[in-house]
Design an enzyme around this catalytic site. Structure first.
Site, PDB file in Angstrom:
ATOM      1  N   THR A  66      34.805  44.863  62.821  1.00  0.00           N
ATOM      2  CA  THR A  66      36.213  44.485  62.667  1.00  0.00           C
ATOM      3  C   THR A  66      36.470  44.285  61.181  1.00  0.00           C
ATOM      4  O   THR A  66      35.533  44.169  60.390  1.00  0.00           O
ATOM      5  CB  THR A  66      36.540  43.175  63.427  1.00  0.00           C
ATOM      6  N   VAL A  93      32.179  40.653  61.383  1.00  0.00           N
ATOM      7  CA  VAL A  93      33.385  39.852  61.178  1.00  0.00           C
ATOM      8  C   VAL A  93      33.535  39.655  59.677  1.00  0.00           C
ATOM      9  O   VAL A  93      32.624  39.134  59.023  1.00  0.00           O
ATOM     10  CB  VAL A  93      33.259  38.481  61.883  1.00  0.00           C
ATOM     11  N   VAL A 142      28.113  38.908  59.436  1.00  0.00           N
ATOM     12  CA  VAL A 142      29.187  38.577  58.486  1.00  0.00           C
ATOM     13  C   VAL A 142      29.360  39.712  57.477  1.00  0.00           C
ATOM     14  O   VAL A 142      28.393  40.171  56.863  1.00  0.00           O
ATOM     15  CB  VAL A 142      28.875  37.246  57.760  1.00  0.00           C
ATOM     16  N   LYS A 143      30.607  40.142  57.333  1.00  0.00           N
ATOM     17  CA  LYS A 143      30.909  41.239  56.404  1.00  0.00           C
ATOM     18  C   LYS A 143      31.375  40.651  55.076  1.00  0.00           C
ATOM     19  O   LYS A 143      32.331  39.861  55.042  1.00  0.00           O
ATOM     20  CB  LYS A 143      32.053  42.054  56.998  1.00  0.00           C
ATOM     21  N   VAL A 144      30.700  41.029  54.005  1.00  0.00           N
ATOM     22  CA  VAL A 144      31.107  40.571  52.668  1.00  0.00           C
ATOM     23  C   VAL A 144      31.300  41.788  51.765  1.00  0.00           C
ATOM     24  O   VAL A 144      30.617  42.802  51.943  1.00  0.00           O
ATOM     25  CB  VAL A 144      30.052  39.615  52.033  1.00  0.00           C
TER      26      VAL A 144
END
Ligand code: G3P
Length: 223
Positions: free
Chosen positions: A27, A56, A82-84
């Site tokens: 997402t 996310v 976790v998307k960074v």
């Protein structure tokens, strides 16, 4: 190759999951905004439908903020990744999250040096954006190929997640380039089934089966 669907639509994720070929979901804030729902509630529903990794994305630019968001996202479901972004702040956040055993997907990757940074920092996934590079006159698939070759060369464990795929040919080329994962819009995943010869062949087989059935029923009918 793993297939992820690049959406936050519950209907699309549910349908892709029902096909039995869905390995994960990615997402981003654009997908989430489109759904107009509470972020946590939406992600928890997605994570319950798809047991694979669900990316996310953080919604702030500073490392401290990303660390805080990442820690919170990780409490929402065990399959959250976790998307960074591949910025100095994003990579600092990744290091801190990784120290807490939170897996990260490094996003907005448009060059090999950026992908090397992601791998050296210990990203679980790196997301080169194929379509957006193509949009700008560069070769997105060549970047996927280069990242895979460089990672193989050094034995990096970061998985190459080809993102911003716009059509089935992107998926084919990402597979041939060695990407571990292809994340694609639902429409593209649906298109992967399509071949005109499958449709023509199926129509003929079904018609023949119906014709045989009708013939047998006529033969059985009392005179
Ligand atoms: O989620 C990131 C990515 O896949 C975006 O795709 O089509 O907006 O470039 P696109």
């Amino acid at each position: 190759m793993e297939f992820f669907v690049d959406t936050a639509s519950i209907t699309e994720i549910r349908t892709a999951q029902s096909w039995g070929i869905l390995d994960g979901v990615t997402t981003n804030p654009t997908h989430v905004a489109r759904e107009g729902r509470d972020h946590k509630e939406l992600i928890q529903e997605i994570c319950a439908i798809c047991p694979g990794p669900v990316s996310v994305e953080t919604t702030v630019a500073d490392a401290e903020g990303m660390i805080g968001e990442g820690e919170t996202f990780a409490t929402w479901a065990p399959n959250v990744v976790v998307k960074v972004p591949v910025t100095p702040e994003g990579i600092r956040a990744l290091r801190a999250l990784r120290a807490k055993d939170i897996r990260c997907n490094v996003t907005l990757v448009f060059s090999l040096p950026q992908a090397l940074i992601a791998a050296k920092a210990g990203a679980a996934y790196v997301s080169p954006f194929v379509g957006r590079l193509d949009d700008n006159g560069a070769d997105g698939i060549q970047l996927v190929r280069d990242i895979c070759a460089a990672y193989r060369h050094y034995g990096f464990e970061t998985r190459v997640l080809a993102a911003s795929l716009r059509h089935p040919v992107h998926v084919v080329h990402a597979a041939l380039a060695g990407a571990h994962v292809a994340t694609m819009p639902f429409k593209v995943m649906e298109q992967l089934f399509n071949h005109p010869l499958t449709a023509i062949g199926l129509e003929k087989f079904l018609a023949d089966a119906r014709a045989l059935q009708a013939a047998l029923e006529t033969r059985r009918a009392p005179v």
